[in-house]
Design an enzyme around this catalytic site. Structure first.
Site, short mmCIF file in Angstrom:
data_model
loop_
_atom_site.label_atom_id
_atom_site.label_comp_id
_atom_site.label_asym_id
_atom_site.label_seq_id
_atom_site.Cartn_x
_atom_site.Cartn_y
_atom_site.Cartn_z
N HIS A 44 1.38 -1.54 -0.11
CA HIS A 44 -0.34 0.39 -0.43
C HIS A 44 0.75 1.27 -0.19
O HIS A 44 0.50 2.47 -0.67
CB HIS A 44 -0.80 0.13 0.93
N HIS A 90 -10.18 2.62 -0.33
CA HIS A 90 -10.18 1.66 0.84
C HIS A 90 -11.43 0.61 0.37
O HIS A 90 -12.46 0.69 1.40
CB HIS A 90 -10.99 3.48 1.58
N ASN A 91 -11.11 0.17 0.40
CA ASN A 91 -11.35 -1.45 -0.16
C ASN A 91 -11.90 -2.29 0.72
O ASN A 91 -12.45 -2.71 1.17
CB ASN A 91 -10.71 -1.77 -2.11
#
Length: 730
Positions: A44, A90-91
């Site tokens: 990320h 923002h899964n």
């Protein structure tokens, strides 16, 4: 496996990455340092599987002020104005806790924009859910929509456009991508690059708690059956505090106190401090006892990895601390001097008078892993050969009803009615059109924005799908009369450790790059979200493209609603009858094979630029691009918006009407013109070698397909508007 190595693996690091850390440090990291490495080296934050390929994207252009590498991209919209924008995922948090996951996604992307000095003026979103039949889908959809609306509405920022889709590949991993645009004066842009020695490092905003710890690491892992245990890694948002933070930051930015500013997003204080130090080639020293905490006995590890929301890190000029503190006190926000810049080029952390971490910044950033992962190329599937038997029992009105009420084509009014899309008073095209449009306050200029994705096309052939989604964004901006300027992307994929998924990523990025280059539509910001899967089941590749364009005069804006009976309707662009991967093929014929429609970038550019010429000469009364569902779906939506019907001409050059009306060939638009302008319009189209068909003439009350088939406007409205309301009310 040694005990320390086991702890590292539990933090999401690979065994060989842990060995590399020990080698670079020339010692074993302590638990706080290990936490910092796990945050900075996860997918990320480090982009370790993607940065090799992202470097190939076109990122510069005449209007680009800031490309990738900052909190957001920036483009010039003339007159000293600039637009700051970005889209982010923002899964994982949204699947675990849909309201807070979606809300904090919106809050985070707005901070990325206002940390650069811009006031947010518009939000958009791209949200993707599992099959409507999946037992979780309805609650996830409801929670996400409430979260997006709850945060954006409280902030007083309009949500002007978006996209929602349903597909069984998202059953175990929904996607929530949030986009924000902000307006800034070009001479008041702020960056995150630290500068100067012994400059005070300031913490502002909310207090730090234990929410969101390991949030970035969790976003870099696949889900398993222990998903409920991950709830503590989901951040908790407070939009009212963020509104105060926005106003306080903009007030401080009006002066000359700030050297650098960075929001605390993924990995919180860790990533914000290290990124600022890295960009400035400096060190930062932090006394963690000075960090405002809302919970007792927080450890250095927890303070550094917390992802509590509504926080910023600022480097100030010396002597400006009291002035800045007064502003944040006025807005009832925490303000603390927690450290200083140094020449050490290390991140040095102190707690209870002890040095608890000391890591060279370049090890965390420049020496983070970069993988050239193995990947598989996707062959272009063979085209289907549809026969007359495929169509003989079909009635066109029945097919149109099924297509218009399909979850991926039906009206999403139930969703966007819950968003405040007119707050601030400058929204001049609301959700439901090709693009949202906001006026630049007090001027005649307006900014258009849309967000698009096409997972089915990308799944069938990633290279073509990557091109298509950029072209779709291009067409959506042109359809409202805007000149496209630049894009932001959110690249949502499964595990990069699987060759098929990595291949989807590589080829989608290649397609995005080729289309962006050709259309002069550069990528100025973005986000990569890997590991969107549960166990071994990954999502369809879903790159979301956020496009931004400029209308120099908002009075020339075009909408998709048909305007006046007896006007002529044309189709711009050639219809060749491509049904493979179309809504018609997949949902009517139940055939999911074949390639996506071909993308001809020359035609895309030429057709779009010619349409802008027609708009500039005031020839266009309404316009809408042709996408999912083909010509008849696009026309139906224009009838619904304008409450005006159309008498369609008989297709002239294809074997059957289903191929003509439902094919999803690219590069096409539906335009409405007056009869008096037809000769001039055709002259311009011919001069620019643009193919066109005369589709029909506008009439009252009915969409007439042929002598036997007509559909009333009321029927079209019920076909298109009712599915989502009915689904959510059960």
């Amino acid at each position: 496996m040694l005990a320390n190595e086991k702890i590292a693996v539990e933090h999401g690091l690979k065994a060989d990455e842990y060995k590399k850390i020990c080698s670079l440090l020339k010692r074993t990291p302590n638990i706080t340092e290990l936490g910092i490495f796990s945050a900075m080296w996860n997918e990320h934050c480090s982009y370790k599987s993607s940065k090799l390929h992202l470097k190939k994207l076109p990122t510069s252009g005449e209007k680009v002020i800031q490309g990738p590498g900052e909190n957001a991209g920036i483009i010039d919209i003339e007159d000293g104005d600039a637009i700051v924008f970005k889209i982010e995922s923002h899964n994982h948090p949204s699947f675990i806790e849909p309201y807070q996951g979606a809300a904090t996604g919106v809050g985070g992307i707005m901070r990325d924009v206002f940390t650069m000095g811009a006031r947010p003026i518009a939000n958009l979103n791209s949200i993707h859910f599992g099959s409507p039949q999946n037992k979780k889908t309805k609650n996830l959809l409801r929670g996400v929509v409430h979260g997006i609306g709850g945060y954006g509405n409280c902030m007083g920022v309009p949500t002007i456009a978006g996209q929602t889709s349903f597909d069984s590949s998202y059953n175990g991993n929904i996607l929530v991508n949030a986009m924000t645009l902000g307006l800034v004066k070009k001479n008041k842009i702020f960056y995150s690059k630290a500068a100067g020695l012994d400059k005070p490092v300031i913490y502002v905003g909310s207090k730090t708690g234990r929410d969101g710890i390991h949030g970035a690491s969790m976003a870099s892992a696949s889900f398993d059956e222990k998903i409920e245990e991950k709830k503590p890694t989901v951040q908790v948002g407070d939009p009212f505090t963020e509104k105060l933070l926005l106003e306080a930051c903009l007030e401080l930015m009006a002066g000359d106190s700030i050297i650098a500013i960075q929001d605390m997003g993924a990995a919180g204080l860790t990533s914000s401090s290290i990124e600022m130090a890295s960009k400035g080639n400096l060190g930062i020293e932090i006394n963690l006892n000075q960090v405002p905490c809302r919970e007792t006995k927080m450890t250095p590890y927890e303070i550094m990895l917390s992802e509590s929301q509504e926080r910023m890190l600022i480097i100030l000029e010396n002597g400006k601390e009291e002035l800045a503190k007064k502003i944040f006190d006025k807005w009832n926000l925490d303000f603390a001097v927690i450290g200083k810049t140094t020449s050490s080029k290390n991140i040095e952390l102190f707690f209870d008078d002890k040095k608890v971490a000391n890591i060279p910044v370049n090890i965390l950033v420049e020496n983070s892993p970069m993988y050239d992962r193995k990947w598989k190329r996707t062959k272009l599937p063979k085209k289907n050969k549809f026969k007359k038997d495929n169509f003989k029992n079909l009635k066109i009105k029945d097919v149109l009803q099924k297509i218009l009420s399909n979850p991926n084509i039906c009206s999403k009014k139930w969703i966007w009615e819950q968003y405040d899309h007119t707050v601030m008073g400058d929204t001049i095209q609301k959700p439901g059109g090709d693009s949202g449009v906001v006026r630049v306050h007090g001027t005649n200029k307006a900014v258009a924005a849309s967000v698009d994705s096409s997972a089915v096309y990308c799944w069938a052939h990633p290279l073509t799908g990557g091109k298509q989604v950029v072209a779709e964004s291009w067409r959506n901006l042109i359809s409202v009369g805007a000149t496209p300027i630049a894009i932001t992307n959110c690249l949502n994929f499964g595990s990069p450790e699987k060759e098929e998924n990595m291949g989807e990523f590589v080829e989608c990025v290649q397609g995005i790059g080729e289309a962006s280059e050709y259309l002069n539509f550069p990528v100025v910001s973005g986000n990569v979200s890997f590991y969107n899967q549960t166990k071994d089941i990954g999502i369809k590749p879903t790159p979301a493209i956020g496009g931004v364009g400029l209308l120099k005069d908002y009075k020339k804006m075009i909408t998709m609603s048909f305007k006046e009976t007896n006007n002529i309707v044309l189709v711009i662009g050639k219809t060749s009858g491509h049904l493979d991967q179309s809504q018609f093929s997949r949902n009517i014929l139940d055939d999911k094979n074949g390639p996506p429609p071909e993308v001809n970038l020359f035609n895309e550019k030429n057709n779009g630029e010619t349409l802008l010429k027609l708009i500039d000469k005031d020839f266009i009364k309404s316009a809408h691009d042709v996408s999912l569902g083909g010509i008849i779906t696009s026309v139906s939506k224009m009838c619904i918006k304008g409450k005006i019907g159309i008498k369609l001409n008989k297709p002239g050059y294809l074997i059957n009407k289903f191929e003509y009306y439902f094919s999803e060939d690219q590069g096409r638009y539906i335009i409405e013109i007056s009869k008096n302008d037809l000769k001039n319009v055709i002259e311009i189209l011919n001069k620019n070698s643009v193919h066109y068909d005369e589709l029909g003439i506008l009439q009252k009350d009915y969409l007439s397909i042929d002598d036997k088939t007509k559909v009333s406007i009321d029927e079209l409205i019920s076909f298109n508007n009712n599915w989502l309301y009915n689904y959510m009310s059960k």
